[in-house]
Design a protein around this motif. Structure first.
Motif, PDB file in Angstrom:
ATOM      1  N   GLY A  41       0.809  -1.210   0.000  1.00  0.00           N
ATOM      2  CA  GLY A  41       0.000   0.000   0.000  1.00  0.00           C
ATOM      3  C   GLY A  41       0.845   1.263   0.000  1.00  0.00           C
ATOM      4  N   VAL A  42       0.327   2.307   0.643  1.00  0.00           N
ATOM      5  CA  VAL A  42       0.970   3.628   0.637  1.00  0.00           C
ATOM      6  C   VAL A  42       1.034   4.161   2.067  1.00  0.00           C
ATOM      7  N   TYR A  43       2.183   4.725   2.426  1.00  0.00           N
ATOM      8  CA  TYR A  43       2.297   5.363   3.745  1.00  0.00           C
ATOM      9  C   TYR A  43       1.373   6.573   3.792  1.00  0.00           C
ATOM     10  N   SER A  44       0.461   6.557   4.753  1.00  0.00           N
ATOM     11  CA  SER A  44      -0.497   7.654   4.860  1.00  0.00           C
ATOM     12  C   SER A  44       0.137   8.904   5.474  1.00  0.00           C
ATOM     13  N   TYR A  45       1.029   8.701   6.441  1.00  0.00           N
ATOM     14  CA  TYR A  45       1.719   9.808   7.122  1.00  0.00           C
ATOM     15  C   TYR A  45       3.229   9.582   7.086  1.00  0.00           C
ATOM     16  N   ASP A  46       3.971  10.670   7.232  1.00  0.00           N
ATOM     17  CA  ASP A  46       5.424  10.555   7.383  1.00  0.00           C
ATOM     18  C   ASP A  46       5.753   9.687   8.598  1.00  0.00           C
ATOM     19  N   ALA A  47       4.939   9.819   9.641  1.00  0.00           N
ATOM     20  CA  ALA A  47       5.197   9.110  10.896  1.00  0.00           C
ATOM     21  C   ALA A  47       5.014   7.600  10.765  1.00  0.00           C
ATOM     22  N   VAL A 159      -4.455   7.553 -11.687  1.00  0.00           N
ATOM     23  CA  VAL A 159      -3.525   8.400 -10.928  1.00  0.00           C
ATOM     24  C   VAL A 159      -4.252   9.562 -10.249  1.00  0.00           C
ATOM     25  N   MET A 160      -5.518   9.793 -10.586  1.00  0.00           N
ATOM     26  CA  MET A 160      -6.270  10.868  -9.936  1.00  0.00           C
ATOM     27  C   MET A 160      -6.533  10.559  -8.456  1.00  0.00           C
ATOM     28  N   ARG A 161      -6.405   9.287  -8.066  1.00  0.00           N
ATOM     29  CA  ARG A 161      -6.606   8.938  -6.658  1.00  0.00           C
ATOM     30  C   ARG A 161      -5.268   8.835  -5.908  1.00  0.00           C
ATOM     31  N   ARG A 162      -4.218   9.422  -6.460  1.00  0.00           N
ATOM     32  CA  ARG A 162      -2.895   9.353  -5.846  1.00  0.00           C
ATOM     33  C   ARG A 162      -2.855  10.092  -4.511  1.00  0.00           C
ATOM     34  N   TRP A 163      -1.874   9.739  -3.697  1.00  0.00           N
ATOM     35  CA  TRP A 163      -1.641  10.409  -2.420  1.00  0.00           C
ATOM     36  C   TRP A 163      -1.233  11.850  -2.694  1.00  0.00           C
ATOM     37  N   ARG A 164      -1.825  12.787  -1.950  1.00  0.00           N
ATOM     38  CA  ARG A 164      -1.523  14.217  -2.159  1.00  0.00           C
ATOM     39  C   ARG A 164      -1.096  14.924  -0.871  1.00  0.00           C
ATOM     40  N   LYS A 165      -1.640  14.485   0.259  1.00  0.00           N
ATOM     41  CA  LYS A 165      -1.338  15.194   1.507  1.00  0.00           C
ATOM     42  C   LYS A 165      -1.337  14.217   2.672  1.00  0.00           C
ATOM     43  N   GLN A 166      -0.761  14.651   3.791  1.00  0.00           N
ATOM     44  CA  GLN A 166      -0.687  13.822   4.995  1.00  0.00           C
ATOM     45  C   GLN A 166      -2.085  13.337   5.392  1.00  0.00           C
ATOM     46  N   GLY A 167      -2.191  12.034   5.645  1.00  0.00           N
ATOM     47  CA  GLY A 167      -3.458  11.458   6.068  1.00  0.00           C
ATOM     48  C   GLY A 167      -4.267  10.833   4.957  1.00  0.00           C
ATOM     49  N   ASP A 168      -3.899  11.065   3.696  1.00  0.00           N
ATOM     50  CA  ASP A 168      -4.631  10.447   2.588  1.00  0.00           C
ATOM     51  C   ASP A 168      -4.506   8.925   2.658  1.00  0.00           C
ATOM     52  N   VAL A 169      -5.615   8.252   2.463  1.00  0.00           N
ATOM     53  CA  VAL A 169      -5.641   6.788   2.444  1.00  0.00           C
ATOM     54  C   VAL A 169      -5.957   6.339   1.020  1.00  0.00           C
ATOM     55  N   THR A 170      -4.998   5.708   0.367  1.00  0.00           N
ATOM     56  CA  THR A 170      -5.151   5.324  -1.033  1.00  0.00           C
ATOM     57  C   THR A 170      -4.171   4.208  -1.368  1.00  0.00           C
ATOM     58  N   ASP A 171      -4.414   3.566  -2.490  1.00  0.00           N
ATOM     59  CA  ASP A 171      -3.481   2.537  -2.963  1.00  0.00           C
ATOM     60  C   ASP A 171      -2.555   3.068  -4.048  1.00  0.00           C
ATOM     61  N   MET A 172      -2.657   4.364  -4.360  1.00  0.00           N
ATOM     62  CA  MET A 172      -1.851   4.977  -5.422  1.00  0.00           C
ATOM     63  C   MET A 172      -0.825   5.930  -4.805  1.00  0.00           C
ATOM     64  N   PRO A 173       0.484   5.649  -4.937  1.00  0.00           N
ATOM     65  CA  PRO A 173       1.509   6.511  -4.336  1.00  0.00           C
ATOM     66  C   PRO A 173       1.494   7.922  -4.915  1.00  0.00           C
ATOM     67  N   ARG A 174       2.271   8.794  -4.308  1.00  0.00           N
ATOM     68  CA  ARG A 174       2.366  10.184  -4.750  1.00  0.00           C
ATOM     69  C   ARG A 174       3.104  10.281  -6.078  1.00  0.00           C
ATOM     70  N   ALA A 175       2.943  11.397  -6.746  1.00  0.00           N
ATOM     71  CA  ALA A 175       3.636  11.649  -8.010  1.00  0.00           C
ATOM     72  C   ALA A 175       5.059  12.120  -7.721  1.00  0.00           C
ATOM     73  N   LEU A 176       6.035  11.409  -8.310  1.00  0.00           N
ATOM     74  CA  LEU A 176       7.438  11.774  -8.157  1.00  0.00           C
ATOM     75  C   LEU A 176       8.102  11.667  -9.525  1.00  0.00           C
ATOM     76  N   TYR A 177       8.179  12.762 -10.236  1.00  0.00           N
ATOM     77  CA  TYR A 177       8.738  12.745 -11.583  1.00  0.00           C
ATOM     78  C   TYR A 177      10.249  12.536 -11.530  1.00  0.00           C
ATOM     79  N   GLN A 178      10.709  11.427 -12.161  1.00  0.00           N
ATOM     80  CA  GLN A 178      12.140  11.092 -12.214  1.00  0.00           C
ATOM     81  C   GLN A 178      12.770  11.007 -10.827  1.00  0.00           C
ATOM     82  N   ALA A 179      11.991  10.569  -9.850  1.00  0.00           N
ATOM     83  CA  ALA A 179      12.512  10.463  -8.490  1.00  0.00           C
ATOM     84  C   ALA A 179      11.747   9.364  -7.755  1.00  0.00           C
TER      85      ALA A 179
END
Length: 273
Positions: A41-47, A159-179
């Motif tokens: 899955g995806v880390y919802s928070y940095d913590a 990709v419209m359901r990607r992670w965008r901010k702290q606390g988001d619960v999703t199966d799609m990671p954040r957008a990281l272009y070339q990273a």
């Protein structure tokens, strides 16, 4: 695979490269075994992006500080909110080759086909043919390439359901272009390819004696046939009826979104003068 020279696995590629799957032939495994990371899955928070032990408790260092999950080495890039969660199999807080494991098998458990033929009054006849493969996995490279948010390729609406901010619960990671490392080979892109395909449907008519005598024919037959009518499957791609190249022991069953077999309609006439 029963034996290899010096009992050493044969490896091609690096599973930890973005956009790629590693090919491996290992003693005890079937040719066509898929290796990669386990996607959780995806880390919802940095913590949340800290190492845990086998009981799920956070691992701490000698100073009592939580140990962050890192990439490849102890001082490697730390994971954070929005990054993909990969299973840390050896619980060392590092995602590396030690966490690569078998995540699928491109060989079907069984395959075959069945058909039926129905005739009426020796004139009309219906013929249908089905093929199937059950219990095999496919690497959905089309999904991998269109949801990576790493390249400048066209992306799908997923990709419209990607992670965008702290606390988001999703199966799609954040957008990281070339990273980042959200685009590496994992079971996120491995799917069950089992299917039943409606391969052929044919309706034919044999001309009767009265009409044959008028046309001065011994026999005649008209047939309308449809090929590749449809497929029943849970696979999310276009067509799961692909296979590994059996001439290449490193080959994996990968769906690269090639043009699928089209539906074909034919009309046939058989005449016996």
């Amino acid at each position: 695979v029963m034996e290899l020279p010096d009992n050493m696995p044969v490896i091609r590629g690096n599973v930890l490269d973005n956009g790629k799957f590693m090919s491996l032939v290992n003693v005890g495994d079937q040719v066509g075994t898929i290796y990669g990371l386990k996607y959780l899955g995806v880390y919802s928070y940095d913590a949340d992006a800290f190492a845990r032990d086998s009981q799920g408790n956070f691992i701490t260092n000698l100073s009592g500080e939580k140990v962050p999950i890192r990439w490849m080495k102890q001082d490697g890039e730390a994971f954070s909110g929005g990054d993909a969660i990969y299973a840390d199999l050896n619980k060392d807080g590092i995602i590396n080759k030690q966490d690569v494991t078998a995540i699928g098998n491109t060989n079907p458990q069984f395959y075959g086909g069945f058909m039926f033929r129905i005739s009426y009054n020796r004139a009309w006849e219906v013929f249908a043919n089905f093929t199937y493969q059950q219990g095999f996995d496919i690497i959905n490279m089309a999904k991998m390439n269109t949801t990576n948010m790493y390249t400048n390729n066209n992306q799908t609406l997923a990709v419209m359901r990607r992670w965008r901010k702290q606390g988001d619960v999703t199966d799609m990671p954040r957008a990281l272009y070339q990273a980042g490392h959200n685009y590496v080979g994992s079971d996120r892109y491995v799917e069950d390819g089992s299917y039943v395909k409606f391969s052929t449907l044919s309706l034919s008519y044999n001309l009767q004696k009265a009409l044959l005598s008028k046309l001065n024919l011994r026999s005649a037959k008209l047939a309308f046939t449809i090929y590749n009518l449809g497929i029943l499957t849970k696979y999310s791609g276009v067509d799961p009826s692909i296979s590994a190249n059996r001439n290449d022991p490193f080959s994996l069953g990968q769906d690269n979104a090639l043009t699928p077999i089209p539906i074909t309609y034919t009309l046939g006439i058989w005449l016996n003068l």
